[in-house]
Design a protein around this motif. Structure first.
Motif, PDB file in Angstrom:
ATOM      1  N   HIS A  27       0.802  -1.221   0.000  1.00 32.11           N
ATOM      2  CA  HIS A  27       0.000   0.000   0.000  1.00 32.11           C
ATOM      3  C   HIS A  27       0.837   1.274   0.000  1.00 32.11           C
ATOM      4  O   HIS A  27       0.302   2.358  -0.266  1.00 32.11           O
ATOM      5  CB  HIS A  27      -0.937   0.004   1.210  1.00 32.11           C
ATOM      6  N   ASN A  28       2.133   1.181   0.293  1.00 26.36           N
ATOM      7  CA  ASN A  28       3.000   2.370   0.289  1.00 26.36           C
ATOM      8  C   ASN A  28       3.757   2.527  -1.025  1.00 26.36           C
ATOM      9  O   ASN A  28       4.561   3.449  -1.158  1.00 26.36           O
ATOM     10  CB  ASN A  28       4.004   2.305   1.447  1.00 26.36           C
ATOM     11  N   LEU A  29       3.465   1.653  -1.981  1.00 26.33           N
ATOM     12  CA  LEU A  29       4.219   1.669  -3.224  1.00 26.33           C
ATOM     13  C   LEU A  29       3.986   2.974  -3.984  1.00 26.33           C
ATOM     14  O   LEU A  29       2.849   3.394  -4.207  1.00 26.33           O
ATOM     15  CB  LEU A  29       3.830   0.475  -4.095  1.00 26.33           C
ATOM     16  N   HIS A  30       5.088   3.581  -4.361  1.00 27.63           N
ATOM     17  CA  HIS A  30       5.070   4.855  -5.081  1.00 27.63           C
ATOM     18  C   HIS A  30       5.431   4.651  -6.550  1.00 27.63           C
ATOM     19  O   HIS A  30       4.878   5.297  -7.434  1.00 27.63           O
ATOM     20  CB  HIS A  30       6.067   5.814  -4.399  1.00 27.63           C
ATOM     21  N   THR A  31       6.369   3.714  -6.814  1.00 23.31           N
ATOM     22  CA  THR A  31       6.815   3.429  -8.178  1.00 23.31           C
ATOM     23  C   THR A  31       6.831   1.922  -8.401  1.00 23.31           C
ATOM     24  O   THR A  31       7.448   1.186  -7.628  1.00 23.31           O
ATOM     25  CB  THR A  31       8.235   3.980  -8.425  1.00 23.31           C
ATOM     26  N   LEU A  32       6.169   1.467  -9.458  1.00 17.89           N
ATOM     27  CA  LEU A  32       6.217   0.072  -9.873  1.00 17.89           C
ATOM     28  C   LEU A  32       6.722   0.043 -11.312  1.00 17.89           C
ATOM     29  O   LEU A  32       6.070   0.555 -12.226  1.00 17.89           O
ATOM     30  CB  LEU A  32       4.841  -0.581  -9.788  1.00 17.89           C
ATOM     31  N   ASP A  33       7.902  -0.544 -11.498  1.00 22.22           N
ATOM     32  CA  ASP A  33       8.528  -0.585 -12.819  1.00 22.22           C
ATOM     33  C   ASP A  33       8.702  -2.037 -13.239  1.00 22.22           C
ATOM     34  O   ASP A  33       9.612  -2.729 -12.790  1.00 22.22           O
ATOM     35  CB  ASP A  33       9.879   0.124 -12.775  1.00 22.22           C
ATOM     36  N   VAL A  34       7.799  -2.506 -14.096  1.00 26.00           N
ATOM     37  CA  VAL A  34       7.899  -3.860 -14.642  1.00 26.00           C
ATOM     38  C   VAL A  34       7.984  -3.796 -16.168  1.00 26.00           C
ATOM     39  O   VAL A  34       7.598  -4.721 -16.861  1.00 26.00           O
ATOM     40  CB  VAL A  34       6.695  -4.729 -14.199  1.00 26.00           C
ATOM     41  N   GLN A  35       8.496  -2.695 -16.663  1.00 26.03           N
ATOM     42  CA  GLN A  35       8.591  -2.495 -18.104  1.00 26.03           C
ATOM     43  C   GLN A  35       9.507  -3.521 -18.762  1.00 26.03           C
ATOM     44  O   GLN A  35       9.357  -3.838 -19.937  1.00 26.03           O
ATOM     45  CB  GLN A  35       9.081  -1.071 -18.395  1.00 26.03           C
ATOM     46  N   SER A  36      10.472  -4.052 -17.989  1.00 29.51           N
ATOM     47  CA  SER A  36      11.390  -5.054 -18.525  1.00 29.51           C
ATOM     48  C   SER A  36      10.909  -6.479 -18.295  1.00 29.51           C
ATOM     49  O   SER A  36      11.665  -7.422 -18.522  1.00 29.51           O
ATOM     50  CB  SER A  36      12.786  -4.870 -17.911  1.00 29.51           C
ATOM     51  N   CYS A  37       9.691  -6.645 -17.830  1.00 29.57           N
ATOM     52  CA  CYS A  37       9.055  -7.975 -17.799  1.00 29.57           C
ATOM     53  C   CYS A  37       8.335  -8.134 -19.136  1.00 29.57           C
ATOM     54  O   CYS A  37       7.119  -7.886 -19.261  1.00 29.57           O
ATOM     55  CB  CYS A  37       8.081  -8.080 -16.624  1.00 29.57           C
ATOM     56  N   TYR A  38       9.109  -8.502 -20.147  1.00 26.06           N
ATOM     57  CA  TYR A  38       8.680  -8.328 -21.541  1.00 26.06           C
ATOM     58  C   TYR A  38       7.466  -9.175 -21.918  1.00 26.06           C
ATOM     59  O   TYR A  38       6.727  -8.821 -22.840  1.00 26.06           O
ATOM     60  CB  TYR A  38       9.845  -8.626 -22.473  1.00 26.06           C
ATOM     61  N   ASN A  39       7.244 -10.305 -21.248  1.00 21.30           N
ATOM     62  CA  ASN A  39       6.128 -11.181 -21.589  1.00 21.30           C
ATOM     63  C   ASN A  39       4.957 -11.064 -20.618  1.00 21.30           C
ATOM     64  O   ASN A  39       4.051 -11.901 -20.630  1.00 21.30           O
ATOM     65  CB  ASN A  39       6.603 -12.640 -21.649  1.00 21.30           C
ATOM     66  N   LEU A  40       4.995 -10.040 -19.798  1.00 18.49           N
ATOM     67  CA  LEU A  40       3.905  -9.831 -18.851  1.00 18.49           C
ATOM     68  C   LEU A  40       2.605  -9.573 -19.608  1.00 18.49           C
ATOM     69  O   LEU A  40       2.531  -8.692 -20.468  1.00 18.49           O
ATOM     70  CB  LEU A  40       4.229  -8.639 -17.944  1.00 18.49           C
ATOM     71  N   GLN A  41       1.567 -10.353 -19.302  1.00 20.60           N
ATOM     72  CA  GLN A  41       0.302 -10.257 -20.027  1.00 20.60           C
ATOM     73  C   GLN A  41      -0.703  -9.343 -19.341  1.00 20.60           C
ATOM     74  O   GLN A  41      -1.452  -8.634 -20.015  1.00 20.60           O
ATOM     75  CB  GLN A  41      -0.307 -11.652 -20.204  1.00 20.60           C
ATOM     76  N   GLU A  42      -0.725  -9.365 -18.031  1.00 19.11           N
ATOM     77  CA  GLU A  42      -1.674  -8.517 -17.324  1.00 19.11           C
ATOM     78  C   GLU A  42      -1.202  -8.263 -15.903  1.00 19.11           C
ATOM     79  O   GLU A  42      -0.413  -9.033 -15.346  1.00 19.11           O
ATOM     80  CB  GLU A  42      -3.061  -9.148 -17.311  1.00 19.11           C
ATOM     81  N   LEU A  43      -1.673  -7.185 -15.332  1.00 17.77           N
ATOM     82  CA  LEU A  43      -1.361  -6.851 -13.958  1.00 17.77           C
ATOM     83  C   LEU A  43      -2.443  -7.409 -13.048  1.00 17.77           C
ATOM     84  O   LEU A  43      -3.599  -7.511 -13.447  1.00 17.77           O
ATOM     85  CB  LEU A  43      -1.255  -5.337 -13.782  1.00 17.77           C
ATOM     86  N   PRO A  44      -2.095  -7.759 -11.815  1.00 19.29           N
ATOM     87  CA  PRO A  44      -3.085  -8.340 -10.908  1.00 19.29           C
ATOM     88  C   PRO A  44      -4.160  -7.324 -10.508  1.00 19.29           C
ATOM     89  O   PRO A  44      -3.920  -6.109 -10.522  1.00 19.29           O
ATOM     90  CB  PRO A  44      -2.251  -8.765  -9.696  1.00 19.29           C
ATOM     91  N   GLN A  45      -5.298  -7.833 -10.146  1.00 22.92           N
ATOM     92  CA  GLN A  45      -6.420  -6.979  -9.765  1.00 22.92           C
ATOM     93  C   GLN A  45      -6.063  -6.095  -8.571  1.00 22.92           C
ATOM     94  O   GLN A  45      -6.540  -4.966  -8.453  1.00 22.92           O
ATOM     95  CB  GLN A  45      -7.627  -7.855  -9.413  1.00 22.92           C
ATOM     96  N   GLY A  46      -5.195  -6.599  -7.706  1.00 24.43           N
ATOM     97  CA  GLY A  46      -4.836  -5.856  -6.496  1.00 24.43           C
ATOM     98  C   GLY A  46      -4.118  -4.549  -6.756  1.00 24.43           C
ATOM     99  O   GLY A  46      -4.004  -3.712  -5.851  1.00 24.43           O
ATOM    100  N   ILE A  47      -3.624  -4.340  -7.980  1.00 21.25           N
ATOM    101  CA  ILE A  47      -2.945  -3.087  -8.306  1.00 21.25           C
ATOM    102  C   ILE A  47      -3.879  -1.900  -8.043  1.00 21.25           C
ATOM    103  O   ILE A  47      -3.428  -0.814  -7.654  1.00 21.25           O
ATOM    104  CB  ILE A  47      -2.497  -3.092  -9.789  1.00 21.25           C
ATOM    105  N   SER A  48      -5.164  -2.112  -8.255  1.00 22.58           N
ATOM    106  CA  SER A  48      -6.118  -1.010  -8.075  1.00 22.58           C
ATOM    107  C   SER A  48      -6.210  -0.546  -6.624  1.00 22.58           C
ATOM    108  O   SER A  48      -6.790   0.510  -6.349  1.00 22.58           O
ATOM    109  CB  SER A  48      -7.500  -1.430  -8.570  1.00 22.58           C
ATOM    110  N   ASN A  49      -5.631  -1.312  -5.682  1.00 26.12           N
ATOM    111  CA  ASN A  49      -5.635  -0.911  -4.269  1.00 26.12           C
ATOM    112  C   ASN A  49      -4.471   0.019  -3.919  1.00 26.12           C
ATOM    113  O   ASN A  49      -4.439   0.574  -2.816  1.00 26.12           O
ATOM    114  CB  ASN A  49      -5.566  -2.147  -3.369  1.00 26.12           C
ATOM    115  N   LEU A  50      -3.513   0.159  -4.830  1.00 27.16           N
ATOM    116  CA  LEU A  50      -2.301   0.933  -4.529  1.00 27.16           C
ATOM    117  C   LEU A  50      -2.547   2.407  -4.791  1.00 27.16           C
ATOM    118  O   LEU A  50      -2.018   3.006  -5.731  1.00 27.16           O
ATOM    119  CB  LEU A  50      -1.123   0.410  -5.364  1.00 27.16           C
ATOM    120  N   VAL A  51      -3.336   3.035  -3.934  1.00 32.73           N
ATOM    121  CA  VAL A  51      -3.799   4.398  -4.186  1.00 32.73           C
ATOM    122  C   VAL A  51      -2.689   5.436  -4.067  1.00 32.73           C
ATOM    123  O   VAL A  51      -2.864   6.575  -4.504  1.00 32.73           O
ATOM    124  CB  VAL A  51      -4.951   4.748  -3.228  1.00 32.73           C
TER     125      VAL A  51
END
Length: 863
Positions: free
Chosen positions: A489-513
């Motif tokens: 919940h304290n996450l300010h920056t999430l950088d997964v741009q180099s996860c080249y085969n990532l298909q989708e982000l988890p639903q819980g991302i919407s909780n990181l206000v």
């Protein structure tokens, strides 16, 4: 300077502006046009030929790193890379007074055409060792009083009117700086924030002006600048003394390191990263950091787009004040490590120029008597190896750890029990099966940067790191992140741009206000609820969810509340939209901080969805995607509509400078409405498959357009000939792979003209008005097989580069001779130009279409 190899020394005491002067020369347009390659190397005290040769290879070639280790190999590579070229090299801050290493370093340049080396140094004897021929060193003097005052006014008053009392005090302060620009800038930087007259008097009357020590000309002024610095900035500045001179500071990473040490003071509801950025910006305004500009610089993390350097005199000051708290060690090949490290050192950086194993040296360095004091350990430039790994867990109170691993290790040996660790950054060339479980027990961790590692999978225990504020990952195999990331919940920056085969982000991302920066690969889907992240500032890719999966993936309407998004945004797969209502709700017009916008209609994974809506619906979608008037760059890709909306010609878009139309296959007419945009300087059209003509329409004119590009226009066959008034400022024209165009109008304002793969092009007039001097600097004509005439060459007095390739029917008029000889000429594969080349003294080559090697070659003498 007619000789082939020349060295130009610039000599002067520290802080006089030797590097600043050299930067002005280095960036000058005439210099850039003259030299084929340029490079800049910071030398300092360590004149290690191996290290410097590697750096020169990297800066001249633009490579990130050179893997050769042996001097013989390096000298050979450098010799080959400069062969036949005009080379400009800057060696900044040289201290070496020995002739032999300098002679060895300059030996590879014998193969170059012309070499100019600018050397900056504080020592006249260095200039004498390095100078060549009769070129005397340029000795930089002190600034005259008037110039010193103008410099002070620029930084202290920021263009504002001030009372005469401040002016009088300011002039007395300037007088005490004795004409030293760095001292003037440093003091002006602190006085910018002082609004009380008494504070200015305090600076003028300070006892620090009377210091008697080495380099007394400038150190008192810099110490005074430091003493007047706000207390919250002082530890941030002193922390930088841990790094060697000329170190490149990543703005974002440095701020996170400050956070790890507890230097950032946060009050109320302010965000720590924002406060840290304010700290950094304030230090920059005080002239403690300078923006580093290098076109070859590559970025190592997705959210770092700026790099900075600190003047070496300021780093001297930081090291002088920090004493034993911060330490930087350079383990060189030529000397044994016998550094004396205080037991109370807090922050330690170890570098090894050649990046080879140095187990014994590193072990000795890490064997400190009192390891409990160490708070930062940075050995990213050194390959951390097996013999030394058992020592690292001794530093149990580390708050920041940055290291490189070059082989698989047992994680229990190198990680240790770092319960106080707040910042962990690891580089590794090996593939990790998974993130070590122990890392997920560092509950105080704020930054976990593994972007330079390759992970096979991500454990769900990552959700335990509830204090994490920055997470950067890299993987070729991870297709989905664990749902537990939603617990951060304290996450300010999430950088997964180099996860080249990532298909989708988890639903819980919407909780990181609290999330402000989200970097994802272009193909990743965002979950439903992303619109809750109202603090989001960076979201480069937004992939529109399919109509039948809106409950799972986000729809375009979720952009509604993301009003803080700034910088770049690409909205992709717009072809899925079957209703304009959601586009209206998304309301791009409210995104006032957005600068670069890309609208993409293609659905590569579901191409059948491109045609699900009517022509009218496609137009309405684009019409409702009207952005805010602050937009500066726009790209429209894969649009299937037949018409363009009126907002593309709205003069209120006064900041819009660049538009790129790509694969708009149904558009039949040239987008003349964009001529109403007052600041548009660049317009590109690619794959307009139905456009046949560019015909002049009435009084339409592009007032600011400088760059116009056409490519892959399969049906375009006509261009109206009266175009100078339509494009009065056009400088660069590119026409590529337009097989039906047969004639191109002449533009008197052109600087660059490129024509390639235009199979039906018959005649080109590059200039026609003798009364109007030609500005054409570069002319490229490639693979235009029907081209028979190229007229107006005799007017090209500014031409520096001429390339004509694979134009077998081209004939030059004998009297249409160039008035000056370009520095770079390549003409080949055509019978007509042969005699013309011989008259000019150009090299001419004729190639068979099936043989890439010349079968006939004519060279003029001296070429």
């Amino acid at each position: 300077m007619n000789c082939k190899f020349s060295v130009i020394p610039i000599v002067g005491m520290g802080g006089l502006g030797k590097t600043t002067l050299t930067q002005l020369i280095y960036k000058d347009q005439r210099v850039c046009e003259y030299f084929d390659v340029k490079g800049w190397v910071y030398v300092s005290v360590n004149f290690n030929v191996v290290r410097l040769t590697k750096l020169i290879i990297e800066t001249l070639s633009g490579q990130q790193s050179c893997d050769f280790l042996e001097l013989k190999e390096l000298l050979s590579v450098l010799s080959e890379s400069v062969a036949g070229k005009k080379v400009l090299l800057v060696l900044d801050d040289v201290w070496n007074e020995e002739q032999s290493p300098w002679q060895l370093l300059q030996s590879p340049f014998d193969n170059a055409d012309i070499v100019r080396i600018i050397v900056t140094t504080r020592n006249s004897s260095v200039a004498q060792v390095m100078q060549t021929g009769r070129i005397s060193p340029y000795k930089l003097g002190l600034l005259p009083e008037e110039q010193s005052w103008l410099l002070f006014k620029h930084y202290a008053f920021a263009g504002q009117e001030v009372s005469s009392q401040f002016v009088d005090i300011g002039k007395q302060i300037v007088n005490k700086c004795n004409g030293l620009p760095l001292a003037v800038k440093a003091l002006a930087g602190i006085l910018l924030y002082e609004t009380e007259e008494s504070s200015w008097w305090d600076v003028l009357q300070s006892d620090l002006w009377e210091l008697d020590e080495a380099q007394a000309e400038i150190i008192p002024a810099l110490k005074l600048s430091y003493s007047r610095m706000p207390s919250y900035l002082k530890p941030c500045f002193l922390y930088c003394s841990m790094y060697p001179k000329a170190h490149l500071f990543s703005k974002g990473n440095l701020i996170r390191l400050w956070m790890a040490q507890g230097y950032i003071r946060v009050k109320g509801r302010k965000i720590m990263e924002d406060v840290g950025e304010n700290y950094f910006n304030e230090l920059q305004q005080r002239s403690y950091f300078q923006l580093y500009e290098n076109p070859h610089m590559g970025l190592t993390t997705g959210n770092e787009d700026e790099w900075y350097v600190m003047h070496d005199m300021l780093q001297d000051l930081a090291q002088l004040i920090s004493e034993n708290e911060c330490f930087s060690i350079d383990i060189s090949e030529s000397q044994a490590v016998r550094h004396v490290i205080s037991n109370k050192v807090r922050h330690l950086k170890v570098t090894y120029p050649s990046k080879v194993e140095a187990d014994a040296e590193l072990t000795e360095l890490l064997s400190l008597k009192e390891t409990k004091y160490l708070r930062t350990f940075d050995c990213l430039d050194l390959k951390y190896t097996s013999k030394s790994e058992s020592l690292l867990p001794m530093f149990e109170r580390l708050r920041a750890l940055e290291l490189e691993l070059d082989r698989p290790h047992d994680s229990t040996t190198w990680i240790g029990n770092f319960k106080h660790l707040r910042h962990l950054s690891v580089k590794s060339n090996i593939i990790w099966d998974a993130l070590p479980q122990l890392v997920c027990q560092f509950y105080n961790l704020q930054t976990l940067d593994l972007k330079n590692c390759v992970l096979q999978e991500m454990p769900s225990e990552i959700g335990n790191l509830i204090n994490l504020r920055c997470l950067a990952l890299s993987s070729f195999s991870v297709v989905q992140l664990p749902e537990s990331i939603g617990h951060l919940h304290n996450l300010h920056t999430l950088d997964v741009q180099s996860c080249y085969n990532l298909q989708e982000l988890p639903q819980g991302i919407s909780n990181l206000v609290k999330l402000q920066h989200l970097f994802i690969p272009s193909g990743a889907k965002l979950p439903h609820g992303i619109g809750k992240l109202t603090n989001l500032e960076t979201l480069v890719y937004f992939r529109v969810g399919r109509a039948n999966q809106i409950g799972k993936h986000c729809g375009i309407e979720e952009l509604k509340n993301l009003v803080n998004i700034k910088g770049k945004l690409c909205i992709s797969e717009l072809g899925k939209l079957v209703s304009v209502d959601n586009v209206i709700v998304g309301n791009l017009k409210t995104k006032s901080k957005l600068k670069d916008l890309k609208l993409n209609w293609d659905c590569p994974q579901h191409p059948d969805e491109d045609n699900v809506c009517s022509e009218e619906m496609k137009f309405l979608v684009l019409e409702r995607l009207k952005p805010h008037y602050n937009i500066s760059s726009l790209e429209i890709d894969g649009y299937k509509g037949c018409d363009l909306p009126a907002w593309l010609g709205d003069p209120s878009f006064s900041k819009l400078t660049s538009i790129n139309f790509n694969s708009c296959k149904q558009i039949q007419d040239f987008p003349w409405l964009t001529a109403r945009l007052p600041s548009l300087t660049s317009l590109s059209l690619h794959k307009f498959q139905k456009m046949k003509s560019v015909a002049h329409e009435g009084e339409v004119s592009f007032p600011a357009l400088e760059v116009l590009s056409f490519s892959n226009m399969q049906e375009w066959d006509n261009w109206s000939s009266v175009m100078d008034k339509v494009f009065p400022k056009l400088k660069n024209l590119y026409i590529q792979t337009c097989p039906k165009i047969c004639q191109v109008p002449s533009f008197q304002s052109l600087v660059t003209l490129t024509l390639s793969n235009c199979e039906n092009l018959r005649s080109v007039t590059v200039h026609h008005d003798a009364a109007c001097p030609s500005r054409l600097n570069e002319l490229f004509i490639i693979n235009c097989r029907q081209l028979s005439s190229l007229l107006g060459l005799k007017y090209l007095k500014s031409l520096t580069q001429l390339t004509v390739e694979t134009c077998p029917e081209l004939q030059f008029l004998p009297d249409d001779c160039l008035p000056v000889l370009p520095k770079d000429v390549q003409i080949c594969d055509g019978k007509g130009p042969k005699h013309w080349c011989h008259l000019h003294g150009f090299q001419y080559k004729q190639f068979c279409s099936f043989d890439p090697h010349p079968k006939d070659e004519v060279k003029a003498e001296g070429i």
